[in-house]
Motif scaffolding. Structure first.
Motif: not given
Length: 225
Positions: A106-121, A177-189
Motif C-alpha cells: 500500500x506504499x506510494x513514494x508520492x505519498x510519504x509515510x510517517x516521518x517520511x519513512x517507508x519500511x515496516x512498522x 527474526x532480528x531485533x531492532x533498537x526500538x519501536x516505530x518504522x524501520x527503513x528497508x533498502x
C-alpha cells in the motif's frame, strides 16, 4: 477478576454459576499474574510488510556494527561500546551501486509515510527475513518455538542481533527474526549491482552515530566494524 453469582439449589455446582453476568470495575485491584509470551503476531504481524523477489537459494545474513568510544563523565574513564545499525540479506557477491526503497503493497513514494519513512512498522522492536510464499507455516513454527517452547520448532540465535530461526521442512523456506533498537518504522533498502541484479536487502535498525571532527566537542569517535 470476574464476579459471578453464587450457585443455587441443592444440586447446583460452582460451574453452574459461571455465567459472566458481573465484572469487576477497571479500577479494582487485581493480583499480579506470571508473565506469558504474547502471540507471534505481536512480533511479526499478520503478513509480510515488504516483499522483494529473491531467487530460491541459501543466502548470508550479516549485521553492520559501529564501535563508539567516548569519555564518560561518571566513571571518568574511556568507554567503548559496539552497536548494530543495520542487518543485511546478502544475495550476490557484487556490491550494490544503486539503491531503491523497499515498499509495502500500500506504499506510494508520492505519498510519504510517517516521518517520511517507508519500511515496516514494529511495536515489539522485532523484524524478520522470511520466505513470503510460506509465511503462514513459518509464522506458526515461530509461535510454537517462541510462545509454546516446543522442541524442534525452531532455535534461538545467541550473541547476535538475530534472535531465532525456523524452517518449514515441506518447502525448505526459512524465517530468521532480528531485533531492532526500538519501536516505530524501520527503513528497508534494496541494493542493485552494476548489471542491475539484486545484490542485497538492508534493514536499518538504528540511527548512525555522528562522527565528530572537533576534538573539543566531547572527544567522541565512531568506527565502522
Amino acid at each position: 477478576m470476574t464476579l459471578r453469582p453464587a450457585a443455587s439449589g441443592p444440586d447446583a455446582s460452582t460451574a453452574d454459576a459461571f455465567d459472566d453476568v458481573s465484572t469487576a470495575p477497571a479500577t479494582c485491584r487485581r493480583p499480579p499474574r506470571p508473565a506469558r509470551p504474547g502471540p507471534i503476531d505481536a512480533l511479526f504481524g499478520t503478513g509480510p510488510a515488504v516483499t522483494v523477489h529473491v531467487p530460491p537459494g541459501e543466502y548470508v545474513l550479516e549485521e553492520a556494527r559501529v564501535r563508539v568510544g567516548h569519555d564518560c563523565e561518571w566513571s571518568r574513564e574511556r568507554v567503548t561500546r559496539t552497536d548494530t545499525t543495520a542487518v543485511r540479506l546478502r544475495v550476490g557477491e557484487a556490491p550494490a551501486v544503486s539503491w531503491e526503497t523497499g515498499l509495502g503493497p500500500d506504499d506510494d513514494l508520492r505519498l510519504p509515510g510517517k516521518a517520511e519513512i517507508f519500511g515496516f512498522d514494529t511495536d515489539s522492536a522485532t523484524g524478520c527475513f522470511a520466505d513470503a510464499g510460506v509465511w503462514e507455516p513459518l509464522r506458526l513454527l515461530g509461535e510454537r518455538h517462541h510462545v509454546r517452547e516446543e522442541p524442534g520448532a525452531g532455535e534461538n540465535i545467541p550473541d547476535s542481533m538475530y534472535l531465532l530461526r525456523t524452517r518449514d521442512e515441506a518447502s525448505g523456506g526459512g524465517l530468521v527474526a532480528f531485533a531492532t533498537t526500538g519501536d516505530g518504522t524501520c527503513p528497508v533498502r534494496v541494493g542493485h549491482s552494476a548489471d542491475g541484479g539484486l545484490a542485497e536487502v538492508v534493514v536499518l535498525v538504528a540511527g548512525m552515530p555522528a562522527v565528530l571532527r572537533d576534538d573539543s566537542a566531547d572527544d567522541t569517535e565512531t568506527t565502522p566494524t
